[in-house]
Scaffold this motif. Structure first.
Motif, PDB file in Angstrom:
ATOM      1  N   TRP A  29       0.835  -1.206   0.000  1.00  0.00           N
ATOM      2  CA  TRP A  29       0.000   0.000   0.000  1.00  0.00           C
ATOM      3  C   TRP A  29       0.863   1.247   0.000  1.00  0.00           C
ATOM      4  O   TRP A  29       0.494   2.273  -0.604  1.00  0.00           O
ATOM      5  N   SER A  30       2.021   1.183   0.625  1.00  0.00           N
ATOM      6  CA  SER A  30       2.884   2.371   0.623  1.00  0.00           C
ATOM      7  C   SER A  30       3.511   2.568  -0.748  1.00  0.00           C
ATOM      8  O   SER A  30       3.774   3.712  -1.153  1.00  0.00           O
ATOM      9  N   LEU A  31       3.711   1.475  -1.495  1.00  0.00           N
ATOM     10  CA  LEU A  31       4.211   1.615  -2.862  1.00  0.00           C
ATOM     11  C   LEU A  31       3.160   2.299  -3.732  1.00  0.00           C
ATOM     12  O   LEU A  31       3.475   3.177  -4.552  1.00  0.00           O
ATOM     13  N   VAL A  32       1.902   1.914  -3.538  1.00  0.00           N
ATOM     14  CA  VAL A  32       0.808   2.550  -4.282  1.00  0.00           C
ATOM     15  C   VAL A  32       0.751   4.030  -3.933  1.00  0.00           C
ATOM     16  O   VAL A  32       0.610   4.888  -4.815  1.00  0.00           O
ATOM     17  N   ALA A  33       0.883   4.335  -2.652  1.00  0.00           N
ATOM     18  CA  ALA A  33       0.848   5.740  -2.229  1.00  0.00           C
ATOM     19  C   ALA A  33       2.016   6.518  -2.823  1.00  0.00           C
ATOM     20  O   ALA A  33       1.853   7.675  -3.251  1.00  0.00           O
ATOM     21  N   CYS A  34       3.184   5.895  -2.890  1.00  0.00           N
ATOM     22  CA  CYS A  34       4.339   6.563  -3.501  1.00  0.00           C
ATOM     23  C   CYS A  34       4.096   6.822  -4.984  1.00  0.00           C
ATOM     24  O   CYS A  34       4.495   7.862  -5.526  1.00  0.00           O
ATOM     25  N   TYR A  35       3.459   5.891  -5.658  1.00  0.00           N
ATOM     26  CA  TYR A  35       3.147   6.057  -7.082  1.00  0.00           C
ATOM     27  C   TYR A  35       2.195   7.227  -7.279  1.00  0.00           C
ATOM     28  O   TYR A  35       2.392   8.064  -8.167  1.00  0.00           O
ATOM     29  N   LEU A  36       1.175   7.297  -6.433  1.00  0.00           N
ATOM     30  CA  LEU A  36       0.235   8.423  -6.534  1.00  0.00           C
ATOM     31  C   LEU A  36       0.947   9.733  -6.250  1.00  0.00           C
ATOM     32  O   LEU A  36       0.701  10.750  -6.929  1.00  0.00           O
ATOM     33  N   GLY A  37       1.831   9.712  -5.271  1.00  0.00           N
ATOM     34  CA  GLY A  37       2.606  10.910  -4.990  1.00  0.00           C
ATOM     35  C   GLY A  37       3.475  11.313  -6.170  1.00  0.00           C
ATOM     36  O   GLY A  37       3.615  12.499  -6.488  1.00  0.00           O
TER      37      GLY A  37
END
Lengths: 730, 215
Positions: A29-37
């Motif tokens: 989930w943090s990878l997904v959040a980093c991608y969105l960022g």
């Protein structure tokens, strides 16, 4: 436009990976959040007039290197956090059960009768063939079938490994595989006649009585099905059996044994003069008392489970050990028969029980002594000790802690001596012989002086994890190593004789590697850690000590049995262990590790635990009321128990939040429950995750106010009783 | 958006909505027939989850299967409209599935949802689909002046991966069916990747060194 999209995409991915690496949070989930960022950053840069840079393949690879290294280094942690550690084991077990017709348990034990359950939804008939012969089966309804296997009737696999079961239903043939376990001889607890210099050791796995003298092996005598214990009765040896409904009196001199009908599930035996006592496993706690001369048999109804029995100073006094209640009871025979006249609470059950030669004193090995009965709120508390009990006053008159630090200590505070006493014998002079499975030792101990008179290093005579000890007279001590399959005879610290009833490691490595893994796993199981605790300390001989322990959870928890767990991944109440191999972690995280490093411990331990059979179900040996069973199965499905406790293993191997099923119980919001298999339920009281239900009936009648643990409303009182009866016999 | 494309979108959305309604009504009727609360909740959660998953898989398969769909008489505009409708439907159904599970057998137990890997994966997948849903409307995209719409919507593949983790660890999902389902989805995706590489290779070999296509 196309180039811009590619540029944006590559930039977003690289930015996300770099941000993820910087954050160091290995979760998807943090990878997904980093991608969105990263996308937001690109959008922002575009509005400021900057375009995403063009990144060539080489540059992209260089930038991605650091995140890739992070992921590689932390791959275990990533798998753990995403619930993927051991996922192959869980998936394998799950697929095996979903593929109908399916079978459970997945292990075939070649040394004992057992029941298997087959599930073929919608089928009314099922034929099963194993080892070329038909397996008798009973249709229980709703596509559930009970099959019975007995090696003495259906044949025995020649070696351990996969064995095919051919099934046939109306839809056609199907082939399923079981893992056959052909155990080696396991000489465990001896009975000895020091004057004759003879000892007999039953091996339950190979149905034999191993007779040795001071020089070595004298004979290997076939006995009944599943010999568990023996006792010397004059010129003969009494052999108790688990699956045989008779006890045998086998003459030392040879000849046909005399059989005494006592009932099956005999677990312990003792003798005083001509009187014999045999404890039977079961909730009623029956002890058969036999007059060896006349053959007269009485039954002592002890009222609750008994696992050990010894005579007091006379044949009319018996001391019983209660595994669940953790106390000793004294029974005396009077005009009206046997009656309990004294109880001695211990706080923990006796691991072993023996009496002095004159019976005036009884010795018990325990892992803690708490006469108040209050549970010890201390993490994984084990304090191995011997208790001396005066039979007359029925009081503890001496306590002798055994675990201590010896010369082998290689790290501060490690306990490397006196761990896990499993067998104790009283010598005529008052000394004791004690076998320590956890530290590969036998002591000759003088309790009057508190002194170790002699210490035998059993590893030095290739008899690791000793489980039995006996005096053969003339300075010869007998030591049994069931895992090694050896009976060692030691005098003056030297090996003077040996009876090897199983191959050595080197031979086993070539002949049967799986048996070698199980042997090593058994040795891991009994091996003491630096904290003085072994698996056996609480999971007594692979079973449970029936004690509530503090294991670092918020509540005290009863020890689970490790028997019959094969094929039910994940493990433990909260399903925190996806594989059996993961159980070894406790030794490192809580128990300060093993004294010696050795690779492969986890796999060996898993191999051993998987091969532990469950206790035989009540109906296996005593016969079943099939109509009652069918009514119980019908109630099981009508109450929708199969939603979670899906046949044939009676678990869907799933996890649910505790509050989903028990919203009215006071439990942590985070608590997860592994759906337990109901096979073997008969011997696993108390019930539910915290042991709050003493009986199966209580589970359904008193601890389900929210009505979510099964569809109780669909059952009448009679149907509920049928369901309880069915579950209690699983 | 041209009138033809808008028409196709409305048509696809209408058909899918109707299909979803019919299936949903059947699911609901079955749920009402189940007297055991836990079984009813599990049925609703499973059914809504599989509906969302089938819609998501359908959306992801439209482009890789363009060729066969074209051959079946589904022109590009209709395919695009169908893909969008399936994607939007999957997002709504995913949110419905999350709401059903949270409000029934999970009892809004966020402590468990955040800590259990498969529940967390499902939650993140639903959040991603919600984000894609919000940016599926041209008006929204125009208002946000997005230029990374394609990069954002590629998260649909991540949502599919997270859904696989969610399903393959959930207590009641049929593992064999799930493996076949996701295996098929993966095969379709790999087929698309390999197909694009082959096409690029063909294109490259068909060009002369100056970059202009050969006749």
């Amino acid at each position: 436009m196309r180039r811009s999209v590619h540029r944006n995409q590559v930039a977003a991915i690289l930015l996300a990976l770099v941000a993820w690496a910087v954050l160091g949070d290995l979760r998807l989930w943090s990878l997904v959040a980093c991608y969105l960022g990263a996308l937001l950053a690109i959008e922002g840069a575009r509005r400021l007039g900057a375009a995403a840079p063009t990144v060539g393949p080489f540059a992209a690879a260089v930038v991605a290197l650091a995140p890739a290294a992070l992921v590689w280094q932390g791959r275990g942690e990533l798998l753990e956090r995403e619930g993927l550690r051991g996922a192959d084991h869980e998936l394998g077990d799950r697929l095996r059960l979903e593929r109908t017709p399916s079978l459970a348990p997945p292990v075939l034990f070649a040394d004992r009768p057992q029941e298997l359950y087959a599930y073929a939804p919608g089928e009314e008939a099922l034929e099963a063939t194993l080892l070329g012969g038909a397996l008798p089966g009973v249709a229980l309804g709703h596509g559930l079938f009970r099959l019975r296997y007995d090696p003495r009737e259906n044949g025995r696999p020649e070696r351990s490994g996969p064995v095919e079961v051919a099934l046939r239903t109306s839809r056609g043939p199907a082939s399923r595989t079981l893992e056959a376990v052909v155990p080696l001889a396991h000489p465990r607890v001896p009975c000895a006649d020091a004057e004759r210099g003879l000892a007999a050791i039953p091996s339950e796995e190979t149905d034999e009585l191993i007779v040795v003298d001071r020089g070595g092996l004298r004979a290997r005598l076939p006995v009944g099905d599943g010999p568990t214990a023996c006792a010397v009765v004059g010129d003969a040896v009494l052999v108790a059996h688990r699956f045989e409904p008779t006890a045998w009196l086998v003459p030392w001199a040879g000849g046909a044994p005399r059989r005494i009908a006592v009932g099956s599930q005999q677990v312990h035996a003792s003798a005083r003069g001509d009187r014999i006592a045999i404890a039977l496993r079961g909730p009623r706690g029956r002890v058969r008392v036999i007059d060896g001369a006349s053959g007269h048999l009485e039954t002592l109804e002890a009222g609750e489970e008994v696992d050990r029995v010894v005579f007091g100073p006379d044949p009319d006094t018996i001391v019983l050990s209660r595994p669940r209640a953790a106390h000793l009871d004294r029974f005396r025979r009077g005009p009206a028969g046997w009656a309990r006249d004294a109880t001695l609470p211990l706080g923990r059950p006796a691991v072993t029980l023996t009496s002095d030669a004159d019976g005036a004193r009884v010795w018990a090995a325990v892992t803690d002594y708490r006469p108040s009965g209050a549970p010890r709120e201390a993490n994984h508390f084990i304090e191995d000790q011997l208790l001396a009990i005066d039979v007359g006053s029925f009081e503890v008159i001496g306590r002798y802690p055994t675990a201590r630090r010896g010369d082998a200590q290689d790290a501060p505070g490690g306990l490397d001596s006196g761990v896990s006493p499993v067998d104790v014998r009283a010598l005529p002079a008052g000394d004791l012989l004690i076998a320590f499975a956890g530290t590969d030792e036998v002591w000759r101990f003088a309790p009057s002086r508190g002194e170790i008179v002699e210490r035998i290093d059993t590893a030095a005579v290739d008899a690791p994890r000793p489980v039995g000890v006996a005096d053969l007279g003339e300075g010869v001590t007998l030591v049994t190593s069931p895992s090694r399959g050896r009976v060692a005879l030691v005098a003056g610290g030297a090996l003077v004789g040996v009876a090897d009833v199983a191959p050595a490691d080197a031979e086993l490595a070539g002949r049967d590697p799986s048996a070698l893994r199980r042997r090593r796993g058994e040795q891991v199981f009994y091996e003491g850690t630096r904290s003085g605790v072994s698996c056996h300390s609480c999971h007594t001989h692979g079973d449970t000590d029936h004690v509530r322990h503090d294991i670092g959870q918020t509540t005290l928890l009863y020890t689970l049995s490790t028997r019959g767990v094969a094929g039910t991944a994940p493990y433990l109440r909260d399903a925190s262990n996806p594989r059996l191999q993961d159980l070894i972690e406790l030794s490192r995280t809580h128990l300060r590790g093993f004294r010696q490093a050795r690779p492969g411990r986890a796999d060996d331990l898993a191999a051993f635990v998987e091969a532990l059979p469950g206790h035989p179900a009540p109906g296996l040996l005593d016969g079943r009321d099939v109509d009652l069973e069918r009514r119980g199965v019908d109630a099981f499905f009508r109450a929708r128990c199969d939603l979670c406790h899906a046949p044939p293993a009676f678990t869907n191997l799933g996890r649910l939040p505790s509050r989903t099923l028990f919203p009215d119980h006071e439990v942590s919001a985070r608590q997860i429950l592994d759906t337990p298999s109901l096979i073997g339920l008969h011997g696993s009281a108390p019930f539910l995750h915290d042991g709050r239900a003493a009986t199966v009936a209580e589970v359904l009648e008193e601890h389900d106010d929210a009505g979510r643990h099964g569809h109780r409303a669909a059952l009448s009182d009679e149907a509920l009783a049928d369901l309880v009866a069915f579950l209690e016999r699983l | 958006m041209t009138g033809g494309a808008a028409h196709e979108r409305r048509r696809a959305a209408g058909l899918l909505a109707a299909a979803t309604f019919v299936v949903g009504a059947s699911v609901g009727a079955i749920a009402l027939s189940l007297p055991y609360p836990l079984e009813r909740e599990v049925w609703l959660a499973r059914a809504s989850g599989w509906m969302a998953l089938v819609a998501l898989a359908g959306a992801l398969c439209v482009t890789p299967l363009s060729g066969p769909l074209e051959a079946l008489g589904l022109p590009a505009a209709r395919r695009h409209a169908t893909r969008r409708a399936l994607g939007v439907t999957s997002a709504w159904l995913a949110l419905l599935h999350a709401a059903v599970a949270l409000s029934t057998y999970l009892s809004w137990n966020w402590a468990v949802v955040i800590r259990r890997p498969h529940l967390r994966a499902g939650l993140v997948a639903a959040a991603v689909l919600a984000l894609l849903l919000a940016t599926s409307y041209p008006r929204v995209v125009r208002a946000l002046r997005m230029t990374t719409w394609k990069e954002l919507h590629r998260l649909a593949y991540v949502a599919a991966l997270l859904t696989a983790l969610h399903v393959l660890q959930s207590p009641f999902a049929d593992r064999a069916l799930s493996l076949v389902f996701f295996g098929g989805l993966l095969a379709v995706g790999l087929g698309r990747l390999l197909g694009r590489r082959r096409i690029r290779g063909t294109d490259r070999s068909a060009r002369d060194p100056r970059g202009t296509p050969r006749p």
